[in-house]
Design a protein around this motif. Structure first.
Motif, PDB file in Angstrom:
ATOM      1  N   THR A 126      -1.488  -1.325  -4.182  1.00  0.00           N
ATOM      2  CA  THR A 126      -2.640  -0.478  -3.910  1.00  0.00           C
ATOM      3  C   THR A 126      -2.165   0.943  -3.670  1.00  0.00           C
ATOM      4  O   THR A 126      -1.326   1.179  -2.792  1.00  0.00           O
ATOM      5  CB  THR A 126      -3.422  -0.974  -2.688  1.00  0.00           C
ATOM      6  OG1 THR A 126      -3.838  -2.331  -2.905  1.00  0.00           O
ATOM      7  CG2 THR A 126      -4.657  -0.108  -2.437  1.00  0.00           C
ATOM      8  N   THR A 169      -3.416   0.933  -9.214  1.00  0.00           N
ATOM      9  CA  THR A 169      -3.813  -0.152  -8.311  1.00  0.00           C
ATOM     10  C   THR A 169      -4.188  -1.398  -9.097  1.00  0.00           C
ATOM     11  O   THR A 169      -5.038  -1.344  -9.989  1.00  0.00           O
ATOM     12  CB  THR A 169      -4.999   0.289  -7.437  1.00  0.00           C
ATOM     13  OG1 THR A 169      -4.573   1.348  -6.575  1.00  0.00           O
ATOM     14  CG2 THR A 169      -5.518  -0.872  -6.591  1.00  0.00           C
ATOM     15  N   LEU A 183       0.850  -1.186   0.000  1.00  0.00           N
ATOM     16  CA  LEU A 183       0.000   0.000   0.000  1.00  0.00           C
ATOM     17  C   LEU A 183       0.889   1.240   0.000  1.00  0.00           C
ATOM     18  O   LEU A 183       1.822   1.347   0.822  1.00  0.00           O
ATOM     19  CB  LEU A 183      -0.890  -0.008   1.235  1.00  0.00           C
ATOM     20  CG  LEU A 183      -1.739   1.243   1.495  1.00  0.00           C
ATOM     21  CD1 LEU A 183      -2.759   1.436   0.385  1.00  0.00           C
ATOM     22  CD2 LEU A 183      -2.431   1.124   2.856  1.00  0.00           C
ATOM     23  N   SER A 189      -3.425   4.484  -2.594  1.00  0.00           N
ATOM     24  CA  SER A 189      -4.574   5.115  -1.958  1.00  0.00           C
ATOM     25  C   SER A 189      -4.107   5.998  -0.814  1.00  0.00           C
ATOM     26  O   SER A 189      -3.113   5.697  -0.142  1.00  0.00           O
ATOM     27  CB  SER A 189      -5.530   4.050  -1.425  1.00  0.00           C
ATOM     28  OG  SER A 189      -6.591   4.639  -0.694  1.00  0.00           O
TER      29      SER A 189
END
Length: 121
Positions: A118, A90, A11, A120
């Motif tokens: 990912t 992503t 992430l 974000s």
């Protein structure tokens, strides 16, 4: 048999960077092209970047200038440096390699199991 193992996903915030690695092992005589592909949820798998054994690279338009593919032929490794990441990057990222087997000298395409990226906030 040949195995490809990806690592380095995770992430990250928009604008951040990640470096993916792909390790090839097994009955390898030589590796021709290696590449990275990605598949976002509900979408088909798409090419991200490829690199030949001579170091010639090719990129999807969407990642040009942000991603860099490289490889270490001595270690049977490929890498994908991803900078300026966007939410649309992503996806699950898959390593691909075109390998000539050391057991029967046939050439086949192999895929890794994928690593999730990912992007974000």
């Amino acid at each position: 048999q040949v195995q490809l193992v990806e690592s380095g996903g995770g992430l990250v915030q928009p604008g951040g960077s990640l470096r993916l690695s792909c390790a090839a092992s097994g009955s390898i005589f030589s590796i021709n092209a290696m590449g990275w592909y990605r598949q976002a949820l509900g979408k088909p798998r798409e090419l991200v970047a490829t690199i030949t054994s001579d170091g010639i690279t090719n990129y999807a338009d969407s990642v040009k200038g942000r991603f860099t593919i490289s490889r270490d032929n001595a270690k049977n490794m490929a890498y994908l440096q991803m900078n300026s990441l966007k939410p649309e990057d992503t996806a699950a990222y898959y390593c691909n390699a075109n390998v000539r087997s050391s057991s029967d000298y046939t050439r086949k395409n192999y895929w890794g199991q994928g690593t999730q990226v990912t992007v974000s906030s």
